[in-house]
Design a protein around this motif. Structure first.
Motif, PDB file in Angstrom:
ATOM      1  N   UNK A 173       0.889  -1.171   0.000  1.00 58.16           N
ATOM      2  CA  UNK A 173       0.000   0.000   0.000  1.00 58.16           C
ATOM      3  C   UNK A 173       0.921   1.212   0.000  1.00 58.16           C
ATOM      4  N   UNK A 174       0.748   2.072  -0.987  1.00 55.79           N
ATOM      5  CA  UNK A 174       1.625   3.228  -1.159  1.00 55.79           C
ATOM      6  C   UNK A 174       0.811   4.515  -1.188  1.00 55.79           C
ATOM      7  N   UNK A 175       1.358   5.554  -0.587  1.00 56.33           N
ATOM      8  CA  UNK A 175       0.767   6.896  -0.675  1.00 56.33           C
ATOM      9  C   UNK A 175       1.653   7.723  -1.594  1.00 56.33           C
ATOM     10  N   UNK A 176       1.040   8.586  -2.333  1.00 51.89           N
ATOM     11  CA  UNK A 176       1.742   9.396  -3.326  1.00 51.89           C
ATOM     12  C   UNK A 176       2.891  10.192  -2.713  1.00 51.89           C
ATOM     13  N   UNK A 177       2.743  10.624  -1.471  1.00 53.18           N
ATOM     14  CA  UNK A 177       3.755  11.478  -0.838  1.00 53.18           C
ATOM     15  C   UNK A 177       4.897  10.691  -0.182  1.00 53.18           C
ATOM     16  N   UNK A 178       4.811   9.367  -0.200  1.00 53.68           N
ATOM     17  CA  UNK A 178       5.857   8.552   0.403  1.00 53.68           C
ATOM     18  C   UNK A 178       6.888   8.136  -0.635  1.00 53.68           C
ATOM     19  N   UNK A 179       8.113   7.895  -0.171  1.00 54.46           N
ATOM     20  CA  UNK A 179       9.190   7.445  -1.034  1.00 54.46           C
ATOM     21  C   UNK A 179       8.877   6.052  -1.581  1.00 54.46           C
ATOM     22  N   UNK A 180       9.287   5.788  -2.779  1.00 53.34           N
ATOM     23  CA  UNK A 180       8.998   4.509  -3.439  1.00 53.34           C
ATOM     24  C   UNK A 180       9.507   3.309  -2.626  1.00 53.34           C
ATOM     25  N   UNK A 181      10.633   3.469  -1.945  1.00 52.99           N
ATOM     26  CA  UNK A 181      11.205   2.368  -1.161  1.00 52.99           C
ATOM     27  C   UNK A 181      10.714   2.350   0.283  1.00 52.99           C
ATOM     28  N   UNK A 182       9.847   3.275   0.651  1.00 54.95           N
ATOM     29  CA  UNK A 182       9.306   3.350   2.018  1.00 54.95           C
ATOM     30  C   UNK A 182       7.781   3.415   1.955  1.00 54.95           C
ATOM     31  N   UNK A 183       7.138   2.323   1.513  1.00 54.50           N
ATOM     32  CA  UNK A 183       5.672   2.346   1.363  1.00 54.50           C
ATOM     33  C   UNK A 183       4.957   2.426   2.722  1.00 54.50           C
ATOM     34  N   UNK A 184       3.683   2.733   2.661  1.00 49.84           N
ATOM     35  CA  UNK A 184       2.861   2.808   3.874  1.00 49.84           C
ATOM     36  C   UNK A 184       2.814   1.442   4.561  1.00 49.84           C
ATOM     37  N   UNK A 185       2.517   0.393   3.803  1.00 50.62           N
ATOM     38  CA  UNK A 185       2.548  -0.988   4.309  1.00 50.62           C
ATOM     39  C   UNK A 185       3.074  -1.885   3.193  1.00 50.62           C
ATOM     40  N   UNK A 186       3.941  -2.804   3.588  1.00 53.83           N
ATOM     41  CA  UNK A 186       4.394  -3.849   2.668  1.00 53.83           C
ATOM     42  C   UNK A 186       4.350  -5.150   3.455  1.00 53.83           C
TER      43      UNK A 186
END
Length: 190
Positions: free
Chosen positions: A75-88
């Motif tokens: 689960x990724x948020x637009x404002x988060x870094x590609x390598x630091x997703x909201x949940x993986x």
């Protein structure tokens, strides 16, 4: 920049081999239950981090999900870094995928997310018929034992009360006899 012609929704990037997977369906059920619309696209991309990031960047709700690469869901948020997703998380069970979908929707809503347990609460509560029969038998035996103990205690109390009453009656009878003797003697003396 996201495509403003799209309706507001969470975008899901799905690796091709997961298109008909039950984890994908349950991920969608989780979003539906929370009332958040979603769209998905099938991709040949093997990098699910990039897939999730692309999905978030194209979402008008700023949230994207990717599924693939050995049952991983991001689960990724637009404002988060590609390598630091909201949940993986690597997901092995359908109910976990559903919670992941729910958590993506909760990210959109800005409300607390749910924990992802290892075991489904419904499977913990469901007991196979044989175990249920044994459990009922054990429960009934325990109830009967408790009932018998209560009955024994009640009988002991009643017996004790009867014994006390008999003692009181004996004392009362003796006192009555003494008083009667005293009255008889007093009458003789008069």
């Amino acid at each position: 920049m996201s495509n403003q012609s799209q309706k507001p929704s969470v975008n899901i990037g799905v690796q091709k081999e997961y298109e008909k997977n039950s984890l994908f369906r349950n991920l969608c059920y989780g979003l539906e239950e929370e009332g958040i619309p979603f769209q998905y696209f099938i991709s040949e991309d093997s990098d699910i981090h990039k897939l999730a990031n692309d999905a978030a960047n194209e979402s008008r709700l700023n949230v994207g999900i990717s599924i693939g690469d050995q049952n991983n869901i991001i689960i990724q948020h637009k404002k988060l870094d590609i390598d630091q997703p909201f949940i993986e998380k690597r997901i092995d069970e359908d109910f976990q995928a559903k919670i992941m979908g729910s958590n993506a929707a909760r990210l959109v809503k800005g409300i607390p997310i749910k924990d992802i347990p290892l075991e489904d609460e419904y499977s913990r509560n469901s007991i196979p018929d044989q175990k249920r029969a044994n459990t009922n038998k054990t429960t009934n035996t325990a109830k009967n034992t408790a009932k018998n103990k209560t009955t024994e205690k009640t009988k002991a109390i009643e017996s004790n009360e009867a014994s006390n009453q008999a003692k009181e009656e004996k004392i009362n009878a003796e006192e009555v006899e003494k008083i009667t003797q005293l009255v008889i003697e007093a009458l003789k003396n008069n």
